[in-house]
Structure formats: C-alpha cells, structure tokens
Design a protein around this motif. Structure first.
Motif, PDB file in Angstrom:
ATOM      1  N   PHE A 139      12.149 -13.801   1.022  1.00 15.05           N
ATOM      2  CA  PHE A 139      11.168 -14.636   0.452  1.00 15.05           C
ATOM      3  C   PHE A 139       9.982 -14.096  -0.135  1.00 15.05           C
ATOM      4  CE2 PHE A 139      14.271 -17.140   3.124  1.00 15.05           C
ATOM      5  CZ  PHE A 139      14.501 -18.018   2.292  1.00 15.05           C
ATOM      6  N   SER A 140       9.403 -13.331   0.582  1.00  8.05           N
ATOM      7  CA  SER A 140       8.104 -12.407   0.529  1.00  8.05           C
ATOM      8  C   SER A 140       8.371 -11.066   0.927  1.00  8.05           C
ATOM      9  CB  SER A 140       7.034 -13.320   1.185  1.00  8.05           C
ATOM     10  OG  SER A 140       7.678 -13.257   2.677  1.00  8.05           O
ATOM     11  N   SER A 141       7.396 -10.292   0.073  1.00 10.05           N
ATOM     12  CA  SER A 141       7.278  -8.890   0.476  1.00 10.05           C
ATOM     13  C   SER A 141       6.318  -8.406   1.556  1.00 10.05           C
ATOM     14  CB  SER A 141       6.665  -8.210  -0.844  1.00 10.05           C
ATOM     15  OG  SER A 141       7.506  -8.418  -1.941  1.00 10.05           O
ATOM     16  N   SER A 142       6.663  -7.695   2.230  1.00 13.65           N
ATOM     17  CA  SER A 142       5.763  -7.180   3.374  1.00 13.65           C
ATOM     18  C   SER A 142       5.936  -5.636   3.675  1.00 13.65           C
ATOM     19  CB  SER A 142       6.047  -8.175   4.425  1.00 13.65           C
ATOM     20  OG  SER A 142       7.246  -7.672   5.066  1.00 13.65           O
ATOM     21  N   ALA A 143       4.999  -5.376   4.702  1.00 18.21           N
ATOM     22  CA  ALA A 143       5.462  -4.014   5.534  1.00 18.21           C
ATOM     23  C   ALA A 143       6.528  -4.187   6.404  1.00 18.21           C
ATOM     24  CB  ALA A 143       3.956  -3.934   6.254  1.00 18.21           C
ATOM     25  N   PRO A 144       7.151  -3.203   6.904  1.00 16.56           N
ATOM     26  CA  PRO A 144       6.821  -1.801   6.399  1.00 16.56           C
ATOM     27  C   PRO A 144       7.069  -1.774   5.045  1.00 16.56           C
ATOM     28  CG  PRO A 144       8.212  -2.153   8.238  1.00 16.56           C
ATOM     29  CD  PRO A 144       8.231  -3.366   7.869  1.00 16.56           C
ATOM     30  N   ALA A 145       6.391  -0.697   4.367  1.00 20.36           N
ATOM     31  CA  ALA A 145       6.165  -0.376   3.003  1.00 20.36           C
ATOM     32  C   ALA A 145       5.993   0.887   2.768  1.00 20.36           C
ATOM     33  CB  ALA A 145       5.462  -1.142   2.181  1.00 20.36           C
ATOM     34  N   PHE A 146       6.369   1.562   1.720  1.00 18.46           N
ATOM     35  CA  PHE A 146       6.065   2.905   1.056  1.00 18.46           C
ATOM     36  C   PHE A 146       5.227   2.738   0.159  1.00 18.46           C
ATOM     37  CE2 PHE A 146       6.570   6.360  -1.875  1.00 18.46           C
ATOM     38  CZ  PHE A 146       6.608   7.242  -1.156  1.00 18.46           C
ATOM     39  N   ILE A 147       4.162   3.340  -0.175  1.00 21.87           N
ATOM     40  CA  ILE A 147       3.438   3.470  -1.415  1.00 21.87           C
ATOM     41  C   ILE A 147       2.943   4.957  -1.784  1.00 21.87           C
ATOM     42  CG2 ILE A 147       0.990   2.811  -2.098  1.00 21.87           C
ATOM     43  CD1 ILE A 147       1.304   0.278  -0.218  1.00 21.87           C
ATOM     44  N   GLY A 160     -10.775  -7.005   1.809  1.00 24.35           N
ATOM     45  CA  GLY A 160     -10.248  -8.337   2.464  1.00 24.35           C
ATOM     46  C   GLY A 160      -8.946  -8.122   3.371  1.00 24.35           C
ATOM     47  N   ASP A 161      -8.390  -9.418   3.572  1.00 21.79           N
ATOM     48  CA  ASP A 161      -7.208  -9.361   4.428  1.00 21.79           C
ATOM     49  C   ASP A 161      -5.829  -9.457   3.648  1.00 21.79           C
ATOM     50  OD1 ASP A 161      -6.753  -8.858   7.097  1.00 21.79           O
ATOM     51  OD2 ASP A 161      -6.441 -11.067   7.404  1.00 21.79           O
ATOM     52  N   GLN A 162      -5.828  -9.290   2.530  1.00 21.16           N
ATOM     53  CA  GLN A 162      -4.663  -9.766   1.925  1.00 21.16           C
ATOM     54  C   GLN A 162      -3.648  -8.367   1.549  1.00 21.16           C
ATOM     55  OE1 GLN A 162      -3.341 -12.686   0.626  1.00 21.16           O
ATOM     56  NE2 GLN A 162      -4.608 -13.167   1.771  1.00 21.16           N
ATOM     57  N   GLY A 163      -4.550  -7.194   1.756  1.00 19.96           N
ATOM     58  CA  GLY A 163      -3.595  -5.965   1.657  1.00 19.96           C
ATOM     59  C   GLY A 163      -3.102  -5.698   0.341  1.00 19.96           C
ATOM     60  N   PRO A 164      -2.176  -5.007   0.525  1.00 23.23           N
ATOM     61  CA  PRO A 164      -1.705  -4.685  -0.767  1.00 23.23           C
ATOM     62  C   PRO A 164      -0.449  -5.437  -1.494  1.00 23.23           C
ATOM     63  CG  PRO A 164      -0.600  -3.169   0.705  1.00 23.23           C
ATOM     64  CD  PRO A 164      -1.693  -4.038   1.472  1.00 23.23           C
ATOM     65  N   ARG A 165      -0.600  -6.692  -1.030  1.00 27.40           N
ATOM     66  CA  ARG A 165       0.434  -7.805  -1.193  1.00 27.40           C
ATOM     67  C   ARG A 165       0.742  -7.769  -2.850  1.00 27.40           C
ATOM     68  NH1 ARG A 165      -0.481 -13.083   1.958  1.00 27.40           N
ATOM     69  NH2 ARG A 165      -0.516 -11.701   3.652  1.00 27.40           N
ATOM     70  N   ALA A 166       0.015  -7.802  -3.613  1.00 31.87           N
ATOM     71  CA  ALA A 166       0.286  -7.931  -4.923  1.00 31.87           C
ATOM     72  C   ALA A 166       1.124  -6.549  -5.280  1.00 31.87           C
ATOM     73  CB  ALA A 166      -0.701  -8.003  -5.868  1.00 31.87           C
ATOM     74  N   LEU A 167       0.652  -5.498  -4.925  1.00 30.13           N
ATOM     75  CA  LEU A 167       1.411  -4.052  -5.357  1.00 30.13           C
ATOM     76  C   LEU A 167       2.739  -4.288  -4.686  1.00 30.13           C
ATOM     77  CD1 LEU A 167       1.244  -1.381  -6.464  1.00 30.13           C
ATOM     78  CD2 LEU A 167       0.174  -0.755  -4.366  1.00 30.13           C
ATOM     79  N   LEU A 168       3.036  -4.599  -3.496  1.00 26.10           N
ATOM     80  CA  LEU A 168       4.291  -4.724  -2.867  1.00 26.10           C
ATOM     81  C   LEU A 168       5.262  -5.590  -3.745  1.00 26.10           C
ATOM     82  CD1 LEU A 168       3.522  -4.736   0.876  1.00 26.10           C
ATOM     83  CD2 LEU A 168       3.883  -2.910  -0.552  1.00 26.10           C
ATOM     84  N   SER A 169       4.742  -6.782  -4.140  1.00 25.47           N
ATOM     85  CA  SER A 169       5.511  -7.867  -4.917  1.00 25.47           C
ATOM     86  C   SER A 169       6.268  -7.251  -5.910  1.00 25.47           C
ATOM     87  CB  SER A 169       4.735  -9.120  -4.935  1.00 25.47           C
ATOM     88  OG  SER A 169       3.689  -8.775  -6.015  1.00 25.47           O
ATOM     89  N   HIS A 170       5.704  -6.026  -6.445  1.00 29.31           N
ATOM     90  CA  HIS A 170       6.118  -5.605  -7.969  1.00 29.31           C
ATOM     91  C   HIS A 170       7.179  -4.277  -7.486  1.00 29.31           C
ATOM     92  CE1 HIS A 170       2.832  -7.954  -9.414  1.00 29.31           C
ATOM     93  NE2 HIS A 170       3.666  -8.332 -10.300  1.00 29.31           N
ATOM     94  N   VAL A 172      10.258  -2.074  -5.367  1.00 29.81           N
ATOM     95  CA  VAL A 172      11.497  -2.075  -4.918  1.00 29.81           C
ATOM     96  C   VAL A 172      11.527  -2.947  -3.516  1.00 29.81           C
ATOM     97  CG1 VAL A 172      13.660  -1.002  -4.064  1.00 29.81           C
ATOM     98  CG2 VAL A 172      12.117   0.025  -5.744  1.00 29.81           C
ATOM     99  N   GLN A 173      12.611  -3.915  -3.578  1.00 28.72           N
ATOM    100  CA  GLN A 173      12.628  -4.576  -2.244  1.00 28.72           C
ATOM    101  C   GLN A 173      13.598  -4.189  -1.413  1.00 28.72           C
ATOM    102  OE1 GLN A 173       9.973  -7.088  -1.984  1.00 28.72           O
ATOM    103  NE2 GLN A 173       9.344  -5.935  -3.698  1.00 28.72           N
ATOM    104  N   VAL A 174      13.583  -3.901   0.007  1.00 28.29           N
ATOM    105  CA  VAL A 174      14.612  -3.604   0.887  1.00 28.29           C
ATOM    106  C   VAL A 174      14.587  -4.810   1.796  1.00 28.29           C
ATOM    107  CG1 VAL A 174      15.477  -2.101   2.640  1.00 28.29           C
ATOM    108  CG2 VAL A 174      14.109  -1.098   0.627  1.00 28.29           C
ATOM    109  N   GLU A 175      15.781  -5.563   1.763  1.00 26.72           N
ATOM    110  CA  GLU A 175      16.182  -6.757   2.303  1.00 26.72           C
ATOM    111  C   GLU A 175      16.546  -6.776   3.946  1.00 26.72           C
ATOM    112  OE1 GLU A 175      17.863 -11.024   1.794  1.00 26.72           O
ATOM    113  OE2 GLU A 175      17.804 -10.025   0.165  1.00 26.72           O
TER     114      GLU A 175
END
Length: 201
Positions: A139-147, A160-170, A172-175
């Motif tokens: 449903f949504s992207s989150s950490a753990p994440a590689f950047i 702020g407190d959003q972090g890299p959410r927009a970057l993560l949403s674009h 690769v997604q590991v479910e």
C-alpha cells in the motif's frame, strides 16, 4: 549491491511524543529494549559503515552504550523536534566524504520486527548509486530503504518529518508483510501491550 559498499544509517533520535513520558526505544520487546532488536540485526551484517543518529547521551545513556558496543558511529541530534529529515541530513553529511560508500540503508529504530533477510533483499535490489529501493506492504512505501549516493544532495535538502517519502514512492518496491514493517508509535503498538485494568468500583 554488496553490503560492504553501503552505509547503514539507524535513525534513533525521535522525540516519541505519542508514546508518553517513557523512551519508547527502551520499551521491552521479547526480553530486551526495542532498539536492541534493530541495532543488533543491522550490526550482524557486513556494512561499509554503521552510523546511528541518536538523542544526547544524557537522554539516552543505555542506547549510546549499546550502539558503541556494536561499533556504530554515533551522531547526536540535539534538535529531534526538527523531524526525521534533520537526522537523515546529518548522517549524509557525515558519509559524503567516504567515497567507498555507494549508498545508504535507512533503518528505523522503532521497527523491531524487520529480519536480516529483508535488509538483504533491499540491498540486493540496489544496482548502483542512482538506485532507490523501498519497502512496501503493498500500500505505501517506507523504510527500510536503500538510497544511492546520487540522491545525497536531495536528502540533505529535506525538511520536516516526512523524510524521503516522495523519493521512496518512485523507487523499486520490495514487498513484505505489514507485520514485518510495523513501527511502534504508541504503547498499544507494542506486541505485549494490554489495556490498563479499570479501577475497582
């Protein structure tokens, strides 16, 4: 990407405002502090660097000791109220001169149920310094994440407190399961939490 080209960044400086007066990272889960589950799992892997962003030692002495014993470089965030972005930027600034570091694995200290196998899957899905690889419950992207390193300037500009959410949403997604990505924000998020007993009548 091999873990010896990646720096693990453990974010452990939050204010835990929704948890109440206690330090949520010290809440007991399966016989040890929540933070210990994450820092020990990450430390069991062969990363190029391990960096933890924590509150000042006077506010988190046990956490500092545990991090030191496991070989983390500890960066102190004196202003956790500035949000997760400030902690990420602090870690990136520390790692920027280390050319062997091709990217970071962002790990959250309040996600105690992420196993080593999932951290490995995230790292293996990263191809190069341009890669972004996020976890998802479908449903949504989150950490753990590689950047990857190419995105370090973007991470330094976060606020702020959003972090890299927009970057993560674009990326690769590991479910994986939502239970594995469960993070603790309030006491009732703890696996052993029980509602307080009502007062006797």
């Amino acid at each position: 990407m091999r873990t010896d080209r990646i720096a693990a960044v453990l974010l452990a400086a939050g204010e835990s405002a929704r948890f109440g007066d206690d330090d949520k990272l010290m809440a007991a889960i399966r016989g040890k502090p929540m933070v210990a589950h994450v820092l020990e799992t990450v430390a069991s892997m062969a990363f190029a660097e391990m960096v933890a962003v924590a509150r000042p030692i006077a506010l988190a002495p046990v956490i500092h000791r545990k991090l030191e014993r496991r070989g983390y470089t500890i960066l102190v965030n004196d202003r956790p109220q500035d949000g997760i972005a400030a902690s990420i930027a602090m870690a990136v600034e520390h790692l920027m001169p280390m050319r062997r570091v091709r990217g970071i694995l962002l790990c959250l200290a309040d996600m105690p149920d992420v196993p080593q196998t999932h951290y490995n899957r995230i790292c293996l899905a990263a191809e190069d310094i341009r890669s972004v690889v996020a976890s998802t419950d479908g449903f949504s992207s989150s950490a753990p994440a590689f950047i990857g390193r190419k995105h370090f300037p973007e991470l330094q500009a976060l606020r702020g407190d959003q972090g890299p959410r927009a970057l993560l949403s674009h990326g690769v997604q590991v479910e994986t399961s939502g239970a594995m990505l469960h993070d603790v924000n309030e006491p009732q998020d703890l696996p052993d939490w029980r509602p307080p007993s009502p007062p006797p009548e």
